[in-house]
Scaffold this motif. Sequence first.
Motif, PDB file in Angstrom:
ATOM      1  N   SER A 280       1.103  -1.216   0.125  1.00 23.52           N
ATOM      2  CA  SER A 280       0.301  -0.235   0.176  1.00 23.52           C
ATOM      3  C   SER A 280       0.951   1.287   0.078  1.00 23.52           C
ATOM      4  O   SER A 280       1.840   1.149   0.559  1.00 23.52           O
ATOM      5  N   LYS A 282       0.598   5.732   0.623  1.00 23.79           N
ATOM      6  CA  LYS A 282       0.303   7.220   0.477  1.00 23.79           C
ATOM      7  C   LYS A 282      -0.401   8.191  -0.149  1.00 23.79           C
ATOM      8  O   LYS A 282       0.257   7.985  -1.504  1.00 23.79           O
ATOM      9  N   GLN A 290      -4.455   5.995   1.343  1.00 19.88           N
ATOM     10  CA  GLN A 290      -3.999   5.223   1.027  1.00 19.88           C
ATOM     11  C   GLN A 290      -4.732   4.675  -0.094  1.00 19.88           C
ATOM     12  O   GLN A 290      -5.763   4.782  -0.559  1.00 19.88           O
ATOM     13  N   ALA A 320       5.231   8.076  -1.455  1.00 21.61           N
ATOM     14  CA  ALA A 320       4.313   8.763  -1.522  1.00 21.61           C
ATOM     15  C   ALA A 320       3.646   9.182  -3.041  1.00 21.61           C
ATOM     16  O   ALA A 320       4.651   9.032  -3.255  1.00 21.61           O
TER      17      ALA A 320
END
Length: 398
Positions: A280, A282, A290, A320
Amino acid sequence: MTHFRLTVLLLAAGSAMGVAADLPPLELGAKSAIIVEASTGIPVFEKDADAKRFPASTTKIMTALLLLERTRPSEVIFAPEDVETLTGSSLHLKPFEAVTAHDLLFALMVRSANDGAYTIARHVSGSVEKFAELMNEKAKALGCTNTHFTNPHGLHDDLHYTTARDLIRIAREAWKRDEFRVAAGTTKYEVSRTLNLEDTVLISRNRALRSDPPSEGIKTGFTRPAGQCFVGSATREGLQFLTVVLGSEDWYGDHQAMIEWAFANFELQEVVKKGVAAASVKVQGGVEEQIELLYSESVKAPVPKGASLTELVASSVPQAIKAPIGKDQAVGTVRVTNGSGWSEELPLIAAHEVRQQFLIAGQSVETIGFALIAGGLGLGTLYVKNRARKLCRGFRGR
């Protein structure tokens, strides 16, 4: 600057080497060798697999493949007028003798007939030189990078060479054809011919076919400069390995050692599965904080028995990512290894779409919009209630 983090599921750079180091050694006399799992083409063992070697009669695998591609099984092929000039293993063809393409396939794979290979080359391309061009074109199309053929039979020529890795590519392609698999695994065959009727029974010299029940061929070869050569196949409980041995003094011993080592130490596993969450990341400036990343495709590979699959997978994803993000958008990568030197990299993809978040006076458009809608509904409710009261007063006044 975009910053990436390495999510190890579990493979640090040294872990794959650790898995490989746990495998027992495989000692071979052959100068070059390779073992691959047949369905994936993934190698589990290599020894100088990219060194150029003389292939001897394993050349005939390519000749057989082109015969199958360029002729019909019932097609009648006539031996050239100079067919008796060929030396070595022979079908003892007579000039202008007629044999079907089907029977010449078995002559190649069972008796390793050099005159049969020459006859095929002349029939398909008109000359050995033109047929060699065809062989080299096909080799290149299959991804071979260190192969150059000058003849269809493998009799020695300093400019006629291949590698263990290239030869396994050719063998895998030929193995896709039913006719080839049957011929490669045949120990005895009777040809139909128009001349030399006393020589019709073909007996294979492939020792592996007679002594090792799981063995399925494929082709032996020998010249003094090449040494003993062999391309082999064996299947046990649905798992198939292909082998190549070049420059050996004992092809059978090397092949048997390779097959036993492969079956003892490897199994076929689905290492990663398409659509399963891998990591996963951000989200910056998005309506969600997320997003999950999924494997973009499934990968099967031969892996060491008992190995933890998580030790064979590592993902590299950014710290991210900025919105908007499209569904199936590539976000980072994953590297899959089989613990024996092979690896493949594939993209990780976004599980779903994430829209960009727009701010007004420090609040998101979605939040403001919800407030406006809620406020509108509240005002509408008050209006309806006030209107109802006025109507009630009007009725009482009457």
